[in-house]
Design a protein around this motif. Structure first.
Motif, PDB file in Angstrom:
ATOM      1  N   HIS A  55      -1.470  79.600  26.468  1.00 54.66           N
ATOM      2  CA  HIS A  55      -2.865  80.020  26.643  1.00 54.66           C
ATOM      3  C   HIS A  55      -3.676  79.646  25.407  1.00 54.66           C
ATOM      4  N   ARG A  56      -4.897  79.171  25.606  1.00 58.07           N
ATOM      5  CA  ARG A  56      -5.706  78.680  24.488  1.00 58.07           C
ATOM      6  C   ARG A  56      -6.156  79.766  23.521  1.00 58.07           C
ATOM      7  N   SER A  57      -6.245  81.033  23.981  1.00 54.31           N
ATOM      8  CA  SER A  57      -6.746  82.097  23.109  1.00 54.31           C
ATOM      9  C   SER A  57      -5.697  83.140  22.742  1.00 54.31           C
ATOM     10  N   ALA A  58      -4.540  83.100  23.370  1.00 53.26           N
ATOM     11  CA  ALA A  58      -3.532  84.131  23.131  1.00 53.26           C
ATOM     12  C   ALA A  58      -2.573  83.716  22.018  1.00 53.26           C
ATOM     13  N   PHE A 107      -5.072  88.396  22.720  1.00 51.37           N
ATOM     14  CA  PHE A 107      -5.941  87.318  23.170  1.00 51.37           C
ATOM     15  C   PHE A 107      -6.894  86.895  22.071  1.00 51.37           C
ATOM     16  N   ALA A 123      -5.773  86.389  33.469  1.00 53.34           N
ATOM     17  CA  ALA A 123      -4.619  85.669  32.923  1.00 53.34           C
ATOM     18  C   ALA A 123      -3.341  86.486  33.094  1.00 53.34           C
ATOM     19  N   CYS A 166       4.015  81.675  28.706  1.00 53.21           N
ATOM     20  CA  CYS A 166       2.636  81.770  29.211  1.00 53.21           C
ATOM     21  C   CYS A 166       1.657  82.052  28.077  1.00 53.21           C
ATOM     22  N   ILE A 167       2.034  82.979  27.209  1.00 50.79           N
ATOM     23  CA  ILE A 167       1.175  83.344  26.079  1.00 50.79           C
ATOM     24  C   ILE A 167       0.979  82.149  25.152  1.00 50.79           C
ATOM     25  N   ASP A 222      -2.303  86.667  36.740  1.00 55.34           N
ATOM     26  CA  ASP A 222      -1.741  85.378  37.159  1.00 55.34           C
ATOM     27  C   ASP A 222      -0.322  85.202  36.633  1.00 55.34           C
ATOM     28  N   TRP A 223      -0.116  85.545  35.361  1.00 57.36           N
ATOM     29  CA  TRP A 223       1.227  85.434  34.794  1.00 57.36           C
ATOM     30  C   TRP A 223       2.207  86.312  35.560  1.00 57.36           C
TER      31      TRP A 223
END
Length: 135
Positions: free
Chosen positions: A41-44, A78, A119, A37-38, A122-123
């Motif tokens: 993610h676009r920023s993590a 993040f 985020a 998931c991380i 949700d994860w």
């Protein structure tokens, strides 16, 4: 030199999942899910995985509470903003994953950043079977 002590309390998100409520069978599998998931993610950015259970068990004075079978932290950041240097004390983020006698517990320190909280929530809820079933 200037020293500051903040007495602000931060809420902790805690999700308890019974074994029959998830397809994941181990802390390792759940950590792998969070790492995926991380990375998606676009920023993590993923930093590390820490085996808290092994570390504590290896200490001469280490204590692990009854019913805890495994405990790991997935460490990540993040990196969306850094408005002041004091916030480095609250970074990076960590999601704790514990296996208990009854199932699994996922915990993390909530952040004042709604995008990050959404985020992580949700994860976490994505681990539950009901969250993955079509409505």
């Amino acid at each position: 030199m200037k020293e500051t002590v903040s007495l602000t309390e931060y809420p902790i998100y805690c999700l308890e999942i019974a074994r029959e409520e998830t397809d994941f069978a181990s802390v390792e599998a759940i950590c792998g899910y969070f790492i995926d998931c991380i990375k998606a993610h676009r920023s993590a950015v993923f930093i590390a995985e820490f085996d808290h259970y092994a570390h504590t068990r290896g200490l001469p004075e280490g204590y692990i509470g009854e019913g805890i079978r495994a405990a790991r932290n997935v460490v990540f950041c993040f990196g969306i903003s850094l408005p002041k240097p004091q916030l480095l004390a609250c970074r990076p983020r960590s999601i704790g994953v514990a296996e208990t006698d009854d199932g699994f517990m996922v915990t993390f320190l909530e952040t004042p950043m709604p995008v990050a909280n959404a985020a992580m929530e949700d994860w976490a809820t994505g681990l539950c079977n009901a969250a993955r079933q079509p409505v």
